[in-house]
Design a protein around this motif. Sequence first.
Motif, PDB file in Angstrom:
ATOM      1  N   ILE A   8       0.843  -1.196   0.000  1.00 41.63           N
ATOM      2  CA  ILE A   8       0.000   0.000   0.000  1.00 41.63           C
ATOM      3  C   ILE A   8       0.880   1.248   0.000  1.00 41.63           C
ATOM      4  CG2 ILE A   8      -1.716   1.320   1.316  1.00 41.63           C
ATOM      5  CD1 ILE A   8      -2.728  -1.368   2.402  1.00 41.63           C
ATOM      6  N   VAL A   9       0.505   2.245  -0.804  1.00 39.87           N
ATOM      7  CA  VAL A   9       1.145   3.554  -0.790  1.00 39.87           C
ATOM      8  C   VAL A   9       0.158   4.550  -0.200  1.00 39.87           C
ATOM      9  CG1 VAL A   9       2.266   5.356  -2.133  1.00 39.87           C
ATOM     10  CG2 VAL A   9       2.422   2.989  -2.881  1.00 39.87           C
ATOM     11  N   ASP A  10       0.598   5.318   0.788  1.00 38.62           N
ATOM     12  CA  ASP A  10      -0.287   6.256   1.483  1.00 38.62           C
ATOM     13  C   ASP A  10       0.455   7.570   1.682  1.00 38.62           C
ATOM     14  OD1 ASP A  10      -1.855   7.670   3.430  1.00 38.62           O
ATOM     15  OD2 ASP A  10      -2.787   5.783   4.006  1.00 38.62           O
TER      16      ASP A  10
ATOM     17  N   GLY B 278       9.515   9.462  -9.592  1.00 41.17           N
ATOM     18  CA  GLY B 278       9.304   9.389 -11.031  1.00 41.17           C
ATOM     19  C   GLY B 278       8.624   8.094 -11.437  1.00 41.17           C
ATOM     20  N   ARG B 279       8.971   6.988 -10.805  1.00 44.11           N
ATOM     21  CA  ARG B 279       8.320   5.712 -11.092  1.00 44.11           C
ATOM     22  C   ARG B 279       6.843   5.790 -10.705  1.00 44.11           C
ATOM     23  NH1 ARG B 279      12.001   1.270 -11.571  1.00 44.11           N
ATOM     24  NH2 ARG B 279      10.464  -0.196 -10.762  1.00 44.11           N
ATOM     25  N   ARG B 280       6.574   6.421  -9.568  1.00 42.35           N
ATOM     26  CA  ARG B 280       5.178   6.567  -9.143  1.00 42.35           C
ATOM     27  C   ARG B 280       4.401   7.400 -10.164  1.00 42.35           C
ATOM     28  NH1 ARG B 280       2.553   9.003  -3.470  1.00 42.35           N
ATOM     29  NH2 ARG B 280       0.455   8.194  -3.940  1.00 42.35           N
ATOM     30  N   ALA B 281       5.034   8.443 -10.689  1.00 42.00           N
ATOM     31  CA  ALA B 281       4.376   9.288 -11.683  1.00 42.00           C
ATOM     32  C   ALA B 281       4.103   8.519 -12.975  1.00 42.00           C
ATOM     33  CB  ALA B 281       5.222  10.520 -11.973  1.00 42.00           C
ATOM     34  N   VAL B 282       5.028   7.648 -13.362  1.00 40.19           N
ATOM     35  CA  VAL B 282       4.855   6.861 -14.584  1.00 40.19           C
ATOM     36  C   VAL B 282       3.769   5.811 -14.395  1.00 40.19           C
ATOM     37  CG1 VAL B 282       5.962   5.191 -16.123  1.00 40.19           C
ATOM     38  CG2 VAL B 282       7.203   7.236 -15.412  1.00 40.19           C
ATOM     39  N   MET B 283       3.766   5.090 -13.261  1.00 44.92           N
ATOM     40  CA  MET B 283       2.847   3.968 -13.066  1.00 44.92           C
ATOM     41  C   MET B 283       1.453   4.390 -12.611  1.00 44.92           C
ATOM     42  SD  MET B 283       5.177   0.867 -11.586  1.00 44.92           S
ATOM     43  CE  MET B 283       6.200   1.798 -10.458  1.00 44.92           C
ATOM     44  N   ARG B 284       1.373   5.562 -11.963  1.00 51.43           N
ATOM     45  CA  ARG B 284       0.085   6.108 -11.527  1.00 51.43           C
ATOM     46  C   ARG B 284      -0.717   5.080 -10.742  1.00 51.43           C
ATOM     47  NH1 ARG B 284      -1.633  10.140 -16.540  1.00 51.43           N
ATOM     48  NH2 ARG B 284       0.449  11.100 -16.729  1.00 51.43           N
ATOM     49  N   SER B 285      -1.906   4.722 -11.219  1.00 55.17           N
ATOM     50  CA  SER B 285      -2.797   3.857 -10.437  1.00 55.17           C
ATOM     51  C   SER B 285      -2.258   2.443 -10.283  1.00 55.17           C
ATOM     52  CB  SER B 285      -4.188   3.810 -11.074  1.00 55.17           C
ATOM     53  OG  SER B 285      -4.128   3.268 -12.385  1.00 55.17           O
TER      54      SER B 285
ATOM     55  N   VAL C 270       0.859   1.763  -9.362  1.00 57.46           N
ATOM     56  CA  VAL C 270       2.108   1.822  -8.610  1.00 57.46           C
ATOM     57  C   VAL C 270       2.187   0.726  -7.551  1.00 57.46           C
ATOM     58  CG1 VAL C 270       1.264   3.483  -6.893  1.00 57.46           C
ATOM     59  CG2 VAL C 270       3.712   3.374  -7.434  1.00 57.46           C
ATOM     60  N   GLU C 271       1.065   0.369  -6.961  1.00 60.36           N
ATOM     61  CA  GLU C 271       1.111  -0.637  -5.897  1.00 60.36           C
ATOM     62  C   GLU C 271       1.446  -2.027  -6.421  1.00 60.36           C
ATOM     63  OE1 GLU C 271      -2.561  -0.104  -3.774  1.00 60.36           O
ATOM     64  OE2 GLU C 271      -1.762   1.583  -2.619  1.00 60.36           O
ATOM     65  N   GLU C 272       1.362  -2.211  -7.735  1.00 56.12           N
ATOM     66  CA  GLU C 272       1.725  -3.510  -8.293  1.00 56.12           C
ATOM     67  C   GLU C 272       3.216  -3.782  -8.161  1.00 56.12           C
ATOM     68  OE1 GLU C 272      -0.063  -4.660 -12.056  1.00 56.12           O
ATOM     69  OE2 GLU C 272      -1.532  -3.042 -11.828  1.00 56.12           O
ATOM     70  N   GLU C 273       4.055  -2.736  -8.200  1.00 52.65           N
ATOM     71  CA  GLU C 273       5.485  -2.989  -8.004  1.00 52.65           C
ATOM     72  C   GLU C 273       5.754  -3.398  -6.566  1.00 52.65           C
ATOM     73  OE1 GLU C 273       8.402  -0.019  -8.731  1.00 52.65           O
ATOM     74  OE2 GLU C 273       7.608   1.437  -7.302  1.00 52.65           O
TER      75      GLU C 273
ATOM     76  N   PRO D 231       7.904  -7.852   7.024  1.00 53.44           N
ATOM     77  CA  PRO D 231       7.272  -6.553   6.781  1.00 53.44           C
ATOM     78  C   PRO D 231       8.052  -5.744   5.764  1.00 53.44           C
ATOM     79  CG  PRO D 231       8.336  -6.603   8.940  1.00 53.44           C
ATOM     80  CD  PRO D 231       8.365  -8.002   8.417  1.00 53.44           C
ATOM     81  N   VAL D 232       7.321  -5.033   4.915  1.00 48.21           N
ATOM     82  CA  VAL D 232       7.905  -4.183   3.886  1.00 48.21           C
ATOM     83  C   VAL D 232       7.532  -2.739   4.190  1.00 48.21           C
ATOM     84  CG1 VAL D 232       7.943  -3.633   1.422  1.00 48.21           C
ATOM     85  CG2 VAL D 232       7.757  -6.019   2.157  1.00 48.21           C
ATOM     86  N   VAL D 233       8.535  -1.886   4.372  1.00 41.77           N
ATOM     87  CA  VAL D 233       8.294  -0.465   4.639  1.00 41.77           C
ATOM     88  C   VAL D 233       9.238   0.358   3.771  1.00 41.77           C
ATOM     89  CG1 VAL D 233       7.600  -0.915   7.028  1.00 41.77           C
ATOM     90  CG2 VAL D 233       9.968  -0.282   6.536  1.00 41.77           C
ATOM     91  N   GLY D 234       8.903   1.642   3.605  1.00 37.59           N
ATOM     92  CA  GLY D 234       9.777   2.518   2.842  1.00 37.59           C
ATOM     93  C   GLY D 234       9.059   3.753   2.368  1.00 37.59           C
ATOM     94  N   PHE D 235       9.584   4.370   1.297  1.00 35.85           N
ATOM     95  CA  PHE D 235       9.001   5.618   0.805  1.00 35.85           C
ATOM     96  C   PHE D 235       9.436   5.866  -0.630  1.00 35.85           C
ATOM     97  CE2 PHE D 235      13.080   6.598   2.648  1.00 35.85           C
ATOM     98  CZ  PHE D 235      13.630   7.611   1.869  1.00 35.85           C
ATOM     99  N   TYR D 236       8.690   6.742  -1.303  1.00 37.02           N
ATOM    100  CA  TYR D 236       9.064   7.208  -2.636  1.00 37.02           C
ATOM    101  C   TYR D 236       9.921   8.454  -2.469  1.00 37.02           C
ATOM    102  CZ  TYR D 236       6.337   3.698  -4.934  1.00 37.02           C
ATOM    103  OH  TYR D 236       5.896   2.483  -5.383  1.00 37.02           O
TER     104      TYR D 236
END
Length: 381
Positions: A68-70, A320-327, A329-332, A344-349
């Motif tokens: 999830i991206v929030d 930039g990847r988030r901008a390219v993948m848009r909706s 993005v959570e698939e990556e 657990p997976v954590v992090g940020f763009y």
Amino acid sequence: MLVRRYLWTAATQWSDALPDAPDGTPQLILSFGPVAPPSDEWFTAVRAHWPGAQHVYCSGGGQINDSIVDDDVTIVTVIRFDHATVHPVLRAGASFERSEALGAEIGAELTHIVGLQHVLLFAEGISLNGAAFVAALTNALPANATVSGGLASNGIALTKTVVGLNGSPSEGCIVAIGLAGESLAIGTGSVGGWDLFGPERVVTRSDTAIVYELDGENALEVYKRYLGNFASELPGIALTFPLAVREYEHGPITVRTILAIDESIGSLRFAGDIPEGSMVRLMRTTTDKLIEAAGGAARLARSVGGDAAPSLILCVSCIGRRAVMRSRVEEELEEIVLAAGGSPVVGFYSNGEIAPPSDGRTFAKAVLHNQTMTVTTIGER
């Protein structure tokens, strides 16, 4: 090694009640959240609950919580090592005109840590010359010490970022966390998922992150020529056509994103250094290739980390990847969760990703990436 994860938002406060008796004494807390962080009282409360932990805060252009991206949540990851030790270094209010010198100074301070294995690095993402900083820092470290992390972000706004240690974060800060001890099992992976096209060209005139000429021609005109009909969509379309950069023949490739163009002088400004004499090629991709690359970065990090199962997966991907993948993005992130094996997976763009370049065979010192998914697996034997 024990990892606990908590979520906090201004609207709902804590997702889970903080434990009355925390499990042991955690040494490290990693918090990734918005550029407008929680209040001073919030940081005081976290400090009071885990007084012995080094608490890092880094703003992101979207926070990663498993798949999830929030944008609004602050993800608080509390880490207790069984044997490893944690050694923080903070630089606040430093002059980023001295980015290379700052990297050398912090690297020299870290190199005195006995048993240093890895450095987690979080730095402001607007003014710092990240490429020069990371190169100087890694050159000062012992050969066996690896580095990963990222530059703070606030998304595509590219205006303000904050980082902090053991208190409210602010602009213009760098935090390096040295991890020491033979028990550590840490792996890194970085994969972009971009394809090269067009001829390789030599950068014949540049100044740090600004390129003026390619093969003696106006850089912007060369770039527009290869974009064709897409050139009318500049500068936004540049996120989908970065450059692959090699500083020497057969050297490792780093990806550089165009942040701005200057029509008056025909220049391209990038999110990282592109030295004169380096070789560049245009790149392009599809969403499916970016998603596949994310899984590849996670699998590579797992293989480098050795037999010990990781207790935490840290992802730093590019805004930039988030901008390219848009909706999509959570698939990556779903690909990384699949490779994580329940960890657990954590992090940020981020505004820039920090990890060794890797092609599955060769691992070198960390560099600053753009448009790349980087994965760090952390565990103890």
